[in-house]
Design a protein around this motif. Structure first.
Motif, mmCIF file in Angstrom:
data_model
loop_
_atom_site.group_PDB
_atom_site.id
_atom_site.type_symbol
_atom_site.label_atom_id
_atom_site.label_comp_id
_atom_site.label_asym_id
_atom_site.label_seq_id
_atom_site.Cartn_x
_atom_site.Cartn_y
_atom_site.Cartn_z
ATOM 1 N N THR A 192 36.927 50.251 38.691
ATOM 2 C CA THR A 192 37.498 51.035 37.025
ATOM 3 C C THR A 192 36.169 52.444 37.302
ATOM 4 O O THR A 192 35.455 52.342 38.680
ATOM 5 N N HIS A 223 37.980 43.462 33.174
ATOM 6 C CA HIS A 223 36.316 43.341 34.197
ATOM 7 C C HIS A 223 35.635 43.182 33.554
ATOM 8 O O HIS A 223 34.676 41.700 33.813
ATOM 9 N N VAL A 281 33.133 45.024 38.338
ATOM 10 C CA VAL A 281 33.626 45.800 37.364
ATOM 11 C C VAL A 281 33.533 46.889 37.765
ATOM 12 O O VAL A 281 34.260 47.835 37.634
ATOM 13 N N GLU A 307 35.275 39.291 31.978
ATOM 14 C CA GLU A 307 34.960 38.710 33.309
ATOM 15 C C GLU A 307 33.431 38.269 33.214
ATOM 16 O O GLU A 307 32.762 37.180 33.247
#
Lengths: 385, 308
Positions: free
Chosen positions: A67, A89, A63, A92
């Motif tokens: 990003t 993300h 993650v 998840e």
């Protein structure tokens, strides 16, 4: 305007401050962010070894990389990840960690939150981690206690005339802390009679909450004693800059006027007397007279314990209070952009005349600075000296 | 400390020729009276002389210095709109004596809550409430009537507010009791009702507005301090649900400048000049109380008190 709270520059405390600033910016600018809060501080001891932490970091790695997510480590060990939307993300990782982490008795260890909508919730996490827990007022105080009988109240009022108030007096400093300053400077010392304490002593098991007029009579009787003490020449002449929260009736009582006379011009210039709005509304003529007296004598008349919804309903131009004391509410940080704009619109234009009470957390100061308010009363400043 | 009239007269006669005496009659407002006393005492402290109470309702500053006396007099004119009278002895002695003799002692006031409760409880139902009438616009025929608790002429604002609360409760109890209702002043049919309520609002849900709407909707008058109560929005909502407009009542003309935002009526003595009034829909903008009604109150949308 960027608001930085002075404090240590690195480490979890600094990261917590940086996160608080980021949340505030999102709340005030309306910028959307997704956040993930990992309550690692609540992990059982057996799961806090380095290898467990490594496992968590591995789950988090995907993650962080693709990003523009930011990671904050808070005092106590909690982690907060802040990511721009849509934050897929994060979801998840949240799902993966929920499978990985054990169940805690007091709720999940992994939580997602949306900014700005859940700004206040995330700030309370940050402040909890910093050891600064915002106390929220209960929505409705149950006032199950009955009012006292007339005879009991008469007896309490008589007792107040000779009572020793020393144990029921409370003093708090009021500070000036300009935007970006690290050390506050004292403005006034607030001295007040702690009425709940006196109620408990003199009218145990009774409440005056349902009868404001009786509450004012009780308060006036207590404050007459305080003012009689303050009016003694040796006390009045040695007085430092003071803020006295008083009932309107007390100000205009013989003891209040004697105190005013004893102070002399210099003492009066350093004095602020704050009366509650309900007293002004109960006696608008008396309030107008007190305002004229304040101007004539050179002390400042302020309004006490104001709430934003008071300011929306009342026109204060005629009274022109020299000071307005607002009590900070954590709810102000949440709410829609329109609600926040409405709140800002009710604030007095002259922000130098505003004192923010209940500044018990850094977020209150940041909120105030963003609005040009620099006078405070609260624990977070008392701790800084 | 009680001062006997003979003692004050003896002190007056003993003053050296050319002495100034300032006299301030008892003012109806106790706050103004205390401010007057404080300024006379300050004049005495600064310029000599001493303050003595006249037992039948006045404060006297004997032997004042002209400068200090003038400063106190000007300050009181600015603050309370009343100045003390100044007498020079012995020339004005006879006139001062006559003035003092003409004073009447102030009415006794209840000094305890037990006495206040007894006073309110002792009023017969017939005297608990007072009915007054209101016209709208230039036509002096009444269009509305107000059922208000009796005014007990109490000086202390907090005792007055408590008496109002106690009497409001008695009026409401009588209104909802068929055996007592007939002893209240008789409401006139066809006139809009203004009813004073205690801070707590209507008793339960027993009293609904009678299904009248628009400009016939009855108006509940709450004390202006209700506006500062956290529970006020809920109270106003309850009143609206029961078919009432919400209004406020105050005995001070200064109240008019304090109310911001529309939606509520305000009943108060009118200030001399018309204020900027927020719109309030079907409720009147302002309800002028008292006998001295300036011309601006006789406009559409305003109610003004007319003699019964």
């Amino acid at each position: 305007m960027s608001v930085a709270l002075p404090g240590p520059e690195v480490g979890p405390q600094a990261e917590a401050l940086a996160l608080a600033a980021l949340v505030r910016d999102c709340v005030t600018s309306g910028v959307e962010r997704r956040t993930l809060h990992l309550r690692l501080s609540a992990l059982p001891e057996a799961l806090r070894e380095a290898r467990h932490r490594q496992m968590i970091d591995e789950v988090l790695a995907p993650v962080m990389r693709p990003t523009r997510a930011r990671r904050f480590e808070l005092p106590g060990g909690d982690l907060v990840i802040v990511s721009p939307p849509p934050g897929q993300h994060l979801e998840e990782v949240h799902a993966a960690l929920s499978r990985l982490l054990p169940e805690a008795p007091d709720g999940p260890l992994s939580t997602t939150m949306r900014l700005p909508a859940e700004g206040a919730r995330l700030l309370s996490v940050v402040e909890g981690a910093m050891g600064l827990v915002l106390r929220r007022e209960p929505a409705a105080r149950p006032d199950a206690l009955p009012p006292p009988s007339a005879a009991d109240l008469d007896a309490a009022l008589r007792a107040l005339a000779t009572a020793d108030l020393a144990a029921s007096l409370r003093s708090h400093p009021i500070w000036r802390l300009g935007d970006g300053q690290a050390t506050p400077t004292p403005l006034w010392t607030e001295t007040r009679v702690h009425l709940p304490d006196l109620m408990e002593r003199l009218l145990p098991g009774a409440s005056l909450a349902g009868a404001p007029a009786l509450g004012r009579l009780f308060r006036r009787a207590a404050e007459r004693r305080l003012l009689a003490d303050l009016a003694r020449p040796q006390v009045a002449r040695a007085m430092d800059p003071a803020c006295l929260p008083l009932s309107l009736g007390s100000v205009m009582e013989a003891e209040g006027l004697r105190f005013d006379a004893a102070l002399g011009p210099v003492g009066r210039e350093q004095l602020v007397i704050c009366v509650p709005l309900s007293d002004v509304l109960a006696d608008p003529g008396g309030a107008a007279l007190a305002a004229r007296l304040a101007r004539e004598r050179g002390w400042t008349l302020g309004l006490d314990e104001l709430e934003p919804w008071h300011l929306a309903r009342i026109d204060l131009r005629a009274l022109d209070p020299g000071l307005v004391r607002l009590r900070f509410r954590a709810e102000w940080l949440a709410g829609s952009a329109a609600e926040r704009a409405a709140l800002d619109a009710t604030l007095p234009k002259d922000r130098d005349r505003v004192v923010l009470m209940g500044a018990d957390a850094p977020v209150a100061i940041a909120w105030a600075w963003q609005r040009g308010i620099t006078a405070f009363m609260g624990k977070v400043l008392d701790a800084r000296r | 400390m009680k001062t006997a009239i003979t003692d004050v007269r003896a002190t007056l006669r003993a003053l050296p020729p050319g002495s100034l005496v300032l006299t301030m009659p008892d003012l109806p407002d106790p706050m103004a009276r205390r401010v007057a006393l404080a300024f006379l005492e300050e004049a005495a402290a600064q310029g000599g002389g001493h303050v003595l109470p006249w037992p039948r309702g006045a404060q006297l500053l004997l032997g004042a210095a002209p400068g200090a006396a003038a400063r106190a007099s000007e300050a009181l004119g600015r603050l309370i709109g009343a100045r003390p009278a100044t007498w020079t002895l012995p020339g004005d002695a006879a006139e001062l004596d006559a003035w003092l003799d003409g004073l009447s002692p102030p009415a006794p006031q209840p000094t305890s809550l037990v006495a206040l409760e007894a006073l309110c409880a002792a009023l017969p139902v017939e005297e608990v409430a007072r009915l007054s009438f209101f016209a709208e616009g230039p036509d002096p025929r009444p269009v509305a009537q107000r059922l208000a608790p009796a005014d007990l002429a109490l000086e202390d604002p907090d005792l007055r507010a408590q008496a109002r609360a106690l009497l409001c409760r008695r009026v409401l109890a009588a209104l909802t009791d068929p055996a007592l209702r007939g002893r209240l002043p008789a409401l006139r049919p066809g006139l809009r009702l203004l009813l004073d309520l205690p801070l707590a609002g209507l008793p339960g849900s027993r009293m609904v507005g009678g299904g009248r709407s628009g400009r016939a909707t009855p108006i509940a008058l709450l004390p202006l301090a209700a506006l500062a109560e956290p529970r006020f929005p809920a109270l106003a909502q309850d009143l609206a649900a029961a078919g009432w407009h919400t209004g406020f009542v105050s005995r001070d003309a200064e109240a008019v400048g304090l109310l911001a935002g529309g939606g509520y009526a305000l009943a108060a003595p009118p200030p001399a000049a018309p204020p900027a009034l927020p719109p309030s829909g079907d409720a009147p903008l302002f309800i002028a109380l008292g006998r001295d009604i300036p011309a601006w109150c006789r406009a559409p949308g305003l109610l003004w008190e007319v003699p019964a």
